[in-house]
Design a protein around this motif. Sequence first.
Motif, mmCIF file in Angstrom:
data_model
loop_
_atom_site.group_PDB
_atom_site.id
_atom_site.type_symbol
_atom_site.label_atom_id
_atom_site.label_comp_id
_atom_site.label_asym_id
_atom_site.label_seq_id
_atom_site.Cartn_x
_atom_site.Cartn_y
_atom_site.Cartn_z
ATOM 1 N N ILE A 189 0.839 -1.204 0.000
ATOM 2 C CA ILE A 189 0.000 0.000 0.000
ATOM 3 C C ILE A 189 0.868 1.246 0.000
ATOM 4 C CG2 ILE A 189 -1.702 1.288 1.323
ATOM 5 C CD1 ILE A 189 -2.754 -1.401 2.372
ATOM 6 N N ALA A 190 1.922 1.229 0.821
ATOM 7 C CA ALA A 190 2.775 2.408 0.941
ATOM 8 C C ALA A 190 3.453 2.763 -0.379
ATOM 9 C CB ALA A 190 3.817 2.188 2.036
ATOM 10 N N TYR A 191 3.858 1.737 -1.137
ATOM 11 C CA TYR A 191 4.548 1.984 -2.408
ATOM 12 C C TYR A 191 3.623 1.929 -3.608
ATOM 13 C CZ TYR A 191 9.170 2.013 -0.280
ATOM 14 O OH TYR A 191 10.287 2.353 0.455
ATOM 15 N N GLY A 192 2.340 1.614 -3.385
ATOM 16 C CA GLY A 192 1.402 1.579 -4.487
ATOM 17 C C GLY A 192 1.677 0.473 -5.487
ATOM 18 N N VAL A 193 2.114 -0.694 -5.001
ATOM 19 C CA VAL A 193 2.416 -1.827 -5.888
ATOM 20 C C VAL A 193 1.556 -3.012 -5.459
ATOM 21 C CG1 VAL A 193 4.759 -1.053 -6.344
ATOM 22 C CG2 VAL A 193 4.325 -2.551 -4.384
ATOM 23 N N PRO A 194 1.363 -3.993 -6.340
ATOM 24 C CA PRO A 194 0.519 -5.150 -5.998
ATOM 25 C C PRO A 194 1.162 -6.025 -4.923
ATOM 26 C CG PRO A 194 0.818 -4.956 -8.375
ATOM 27 C CD PRO A 194 1.806 -4.031 -7.736
ATOM 28 N N LEU A 195 0.312 -6.762 -4.237
ATOM 29 C CA LEU A 195 0.747 -7.720 -3.223
ATOM 30 C C LEU A 195 0.557 -9.133 -3.761
ATOM 31 C CD1 LEU A 195 1.455 -8.590 -0.233
ATOM 32 C CD2 LEU A 195 -1.011 -8.559 0.170
ATOM 33 N N ARG A 196 1.583 -9.950 -3.658
ATOM 34 C CA ARG A 196 1.460 -11.376 -3.955
ATOM 35 C C ARG A 196 1.155 -12.093 -2.638
ATOM 36 N NH1 ARG A 196 5.699 -9.698 -7.171
ATOM 37 N NH2 ARG A 196 7.262 -10.267 -5.601
ATOM 38 N N ASP A 197 -0.134 -12.284 -2.381
ATOM 39 C CA ASP A 197 -0.573 -12.816 -1.095
ATOM 40 C C ASP A 197 -0.174 -14.277 -0.971
ATOM 41 O OD1 ASP A 197 -1.821 -13.518 1.237
ATOM 42 O OD2 ASP A 197 -3.737 -12.584 0.742
ATOM 43 N N PRO A 198 0.689 -14.611 0.001
ATOM 44 C CA PRO A 198 1.105 -16.015 0.142
ATOM 45 C C PRO A 198 -0.004 -16.933 0.625
ATOM 46 C CG PRO A 198 1.971 -14.698 1.949
ATOM 47 C CD PRO A 198 1.337 -13.736 0.991
ATOM 48 N N GLY A 429 -12.511 13.309 0.247
ATOM 49 C CA GLY A 429 -13.382 12.960 -0.863
ATOM 50 C C GLY A 429 -13.720 11.490 -0.877
ATOM 51 N N ARG A 430 -14.889 11.161 -1.443
ATOM 52 C CA ARG A 430 -15.364 9.781 -1.452
ATOM 53 C C ARG A 430 -14.411 8.859 -2.180
ATOM 54 N NH1 ARG A 430 -17.629 6.197 -4.643
ATOM 55 N NH2 ARG A 430 -19.106 4.679 -3.763
ATOM 56 N N GLU A 431 -13.851 9.283 -3.288
ATOM 57 C CA GLU A 431 -12.988 8.415 -4.070
ATOM 58 C C GLU A 431 -11.766 7.972 -3.265
ATOM 59 O OE1 GLU A 431 -10.313 8.564 -8.179
ATOM 60 O OE2 GLU A 431 -11.803 10.122 -7.784
ATOM 61 N N THR A 432 -11.149 8.900 -2.539
ATOM 62 C CA THR A 432 -9.975 8.565 -1.722
ATOM 63 C C THR A 432 -10.358 7.624 -0.591
ATOM 64 O OG1 THR A 432 -8.899 10.647 -2.248
ATOM 65 C CG2 THR A 432 -8.168 9.516 -0.254
ATOM 66 N N VAL A 433 -11.498 7.896 0.053
ATOM 67 C CA VAL A 433 -11.938 7.058 1.170
ATOM 68 C C VAL A 433 -12.171 5.630 0.699
ATOM 69 C CG1 VAL A 433 -13.804 6.666 2.820
ATOM 70 C CG2 VAL A 433 -12.899 8.971 2.496
ATOM 71 N N VAL A 434 -12.888 5.473 -0.411
ATOM 72 C CA VAL A 434 -13.176 4.131 -0.920
ATOM 73 C C VAL A 434 -11.879 3.426 -1.331
ATOM 74 C CG1 VAL A 434 -14.302 2.851 -2.770
ATOM 75 C CG2 VAL A 434 -15.517 4.718 -1.625
ATOM 76 N N ARG A 435 -10.976 4.146 -2.021
ATOM 77 C CA ARG A 435 -9.728 3.535 -2.475
ATOM 78 C C ARG A 435 -8.892 3.044 -1.300
ATOM 79 N NH1 ARG A 435 -4.871 5.975 -3.007
ATOM 80 N NH2 ARG A 435 -5.837 8.046 -2.905
ATOM 81 N N ARG A 436 -8.761 3.861 -0.262
ATOM 82 C CA ARG A 436 -7.953 3.458 0.888
ATOM 83 C C ARG A 436 -8.561 2.260 1.616
ATOM 84 N NH1 ARG A 436 -2.844 4.808 0.186
ATOM 85 N NH2 ARG A 436 -2.455 7.056 0.126
ATOM 86 N N LEU A 437 -9.868 2.227 1.737
ATOM 87 C CA LEU A 437 -10.501 1.095 2.413
ATOM 88 C C LEU A 437 -10.371 -0.173 1.583
ATOM 89 C CD1 LEU A 437 -13.727 2.787 3.859
ATOM 90 C CD2 LEU A 437 -11.635 2.176 5.071
#
Length: 827
Positions: A189-198, A429-437
């Motif tokens: 999340i901090a770097y804005g990159v995908p997570l490969r969930d183990p 703003g709604r867009e930021t709130v939804v994206r972060r959640l």
Amino acid sequence: MRVPLSWLREYVDLPAGVTGRDVQAKLISAGLEVETVDQLGAGVKGPLVVGRVLTIEELEGFKKPIRFCTVDVGDANGTGEPQEIVCGARNFAVGDLVVVILPGGVLPGDFQIAARKTYGHVSHGMICSARELGMGDDHEGIIVLQPGPEPGSDAIELLELVDEVLDIAVTPDRGYCLSIRGVAREAAIAYGVPLRDPALLDVPAHNGDGYPVTLADPAGCDRFTARTVTGIDPEAASPIWLQRRLQKVGMRPISLTVDVTNYVMIELGQPLHAYDRSRLSGPIVVRRARAGEKLTTLDGAERTLDPEDLVITDDSGPVGLAGVMGGAGTEIADGGSTDVVIEAAHFAPIPIARTSRRHKLGSEASRRFERGTDPLATSAAAQRTVDLLVLLAGGTAGPGVTEIAAPVAPTAITMRADHPDKVAGTAYGRETVVRRLQEIGCDVTGSDELTVTVPSWRPDLNYVNDLAEEVIRLEGYENLPSTLPKPPAGRGLTGNQLLRRRVGRALAGAGYVEAPSYPFVSAGTFDQLGLDADDARRRTVRLANPLDDTEPSLRTTLLPGLLATLRRNVGRGAHDVALFETGLVFLPRAERLLPPRLPVDRRPTAEEIAALEAALPEQPRRVGVVLAGARELAGWWGGAQPASWADAIEAARTVARETGVALTVRAGQYAPFHPGRCAVLLAGEQVVGHAGELHPRVSKAFGVPERTAAMEVDLDLLAAAGGERATGPRVSTFPVATQDVALVVDAAVPAADVEAALRAGAGELLESVRLFDIFTGPQIGEGRKSLAYALRFRAPDRTLTAEEASAARDAAIASAASHTDATLRGA
């Protein structure tokens, strides 16, 4: 939680060139407490290579065993010839692969290696132990590698010696970060990159053919996964990469099966336990312990179980403390466990926390369970464990899968889209709130009114403000605007707050030093004060959980704390001390009431607040002073003036003047004061305090100087008697007329009574009365005393005539004669 950066990179594509310090800054910005970044292998310099032991010669005649070895290090030494090395370890044999550092290399701690003569031979390098390489504290023998690497290959890369490890202090509400998976999610999340969930693994469903399990307490354990692995090679050892990862996170490699369960726990955050299947008898049952049951845990301690303990049992009884530690009866035996049963369960946090504290038995498993684990990760963790045991130990996965789960609905929270904006005081703003959640794993639906479904790995998210905090921390606390609150006009300090400040300034101006003290006392304190057995001050409010068992009660007087401070200062060489304190005392109510449970979703009503206050003890505010030594120091102007009871009374008058109250002082008897040097302080007819000299026994009991003086008054009573705020003195442009009178009264008549009579008779022209002399002697008779007063008269609108001043003086004398039988001296 220690997180190696190399392990983190497996699940997050961090940008090239990113260091541990960079990741630390990002995670701290996101709200994680990354305390340090350890640089592993920073002091290691090659050549550090793999070597094969060719010969071993035992050297005799020395105090300890010494071996002269030849080691094949390939071409790493530049000649290809065997390397001659002297070594004191004895845990290796001819043909073993070892780690060798050659001359010119450097070990951690700036330990430089060179050829040197020792024990009659020249040692060209050193065979290394784990501690010498900074891999751990094991120094019992050198590292013996598993077959595979060729002699002369780079051991720095093989042993993964160079790495950066983040040390994170995980708070109780962020239990998901007690795993590489959780920290990787935050880094992604901090770097804005995908997570490969183990944890995204294909897992087989429950088929009824697995090891039998019964959940007798679904409230304590709502999910249990059991898998079996057979045919494990008991001689198989953990590979280097597995051992190194465990060492980097602070765990000691034990055996392959145990190491795999620990590895998966660190990776996914799901604690696991492996049972030796041959030692289990009958189905596994999860239930509460029965009274009197005992269990010997893996640490070798026999424990008597509590009926609240959640336990794992078979037909023989308890075989493990659920979520805390397994039992010794079913542990994986070294070199003997070929068939194992893997347990991956989800336990309720509270029972695990209570069991861990009850038995004083903390573990990596209990640390995670009591913070809340992901209930949906049990299947993936069990599958990951099975896969590793099949891969590394040559085992076979059992076809049966046991998956028992009580139906649990996910947590859904309704929140307005602008709620984080209101909490933070900024516009996201709604867009930021939804994206972060969504980034933290929430499922979000709705427009202005959002329905947020919390992910299974976040049991800490239960209220709208929890969601708002997630948005705010991910957007960056440092980005919040700095805005000062705007109080409504006309509000500021209350009248009582202003009064306390005035009193403090007045006493400080009079030479006193403020000395706040703790409000805790013991029963012996009241004995030191010399209080009677029925004295009301002995009735105290007792704390259920005191900071110090020797002082379990709240104070009913300020004097013990002040006297303890005085004793401490005198003991350190301060002989002339004047201290004051303004603070609360705590008086128990006659009827004990239980406080109401106040709501958290709204402001309490006036009735609820009143009920809460009624359940609390009375807490009047008092002002106290103690003084000892000299009030005025000796000098060329004369001798020292010792502090006395009169100074304590004057301190009370100083406090009273700030409330606009004129105190009346009468002689009295009141512990802990000397019976002949104690003053009762009154505001009108209301007793507001006492002042005087301490009783000698009290001074001795507290260890303070003899003739120590003290005062304590009730500031709340003074404030109530004063009414309006005291005003400054009025300065008149007209001259004052001073008249002195000396009155002879009976020795038992208080001077305060004579002063009150003079004031009553002098009328409105009287500005002040001051007692400036007291005389006793045969000239005025036995049992009599002479009191000399200076009377100041002044009119607000004119200059008084001599006749007016004399008439006022005569009226004052007549009033004194009428009320106190006073006679004019010399008349």
